[in-house]
Design an enzyme around this catalytic site. Sequence first.
Site, mmCIF file in Angstrom:
data_model
loop_
_atom_site.group_PDB
_atom_site.id
_atom_site.type_symbol
_atom_site.label_atom_id
_atom_site.label_comp_id
_atom_site.label_asym_id
_atom_site.label_seq_id
_atom_site.Cartn_x
_atom_site.Cartn_y
_atom_site.Cartn_z
ATOM 1 N N CYS A 1 0.853 -1.191 0.000
ATOM 2 C CA CYS A 1 0.000 0.000 0.000
ATOM 3 C C CYS A 1 0.893 1.248 0.000
ATOM 4 O O CYS A 1 1.631 1.494 0.956
ATOM 5 C CB CYS A 1 -0.914 0.001 1.223
ATOM 6 S SG CYS A 1 -1.877 1.509 1.423
ATOM 7 N N CYS B 1 0.248 3.718 2.924
ATOM 8 C CA CYS B 1 0.800 3.225 4.195
ATOM 9 C C CYS B 1 2.319 3.362 4.210
ATOM 10 O O CYS B 1 2.911 3.737 5.228
ATOM 11 C CB CYS B 1 0.411 1.766 4.409
ATOM 12 S SG CYS B 1 -1.370 1.507 4.538
#
Length: 145
Positions: free
Chosen positions: A53, A56
């Site tokens: 991600c 993230c």
Amino acid sequence: DSHIMTSCSQVFNAFDETLMFVEGDEPSVQATLKSQFKGVFQNISEVMDCISCQKCKLHGKLQLLGLGTALKILLLPEQLIASSLSRHEIVALFNTLHKFSGAIKSIPELSNMFFAKQESYKKAPILDDMPSPPNSPSPSATPAG
């Protein structure tokens, strides 16, 4: 609270941060600790590269840069701090401070929610003593196979 603090005493004694701020006597100890910190931060950064991600990964690396900047400020001689910080490091430091202050600010609310939930568990009846729901047949009313 004191029970929790005494159970964590080994954690508190595991790292002696005073070694980092001793002046004069053991420069090799300070240099070793600084290089260890740098290695740990590089390892964490490499592990974060595996995160799929992108959002993230970005937030994690920003927090890591903020923590690294805080350590850099603590460990550099005072006269070198202003000239050695980049704009990115300063932004990351303030972002990290914002995140930490928000987390600290929410501790009382989260603690209250936790203790309220614990109280509800204490007040909840034991499942064996609960009556059956009104539409479910009792064990004696079910026909035997």
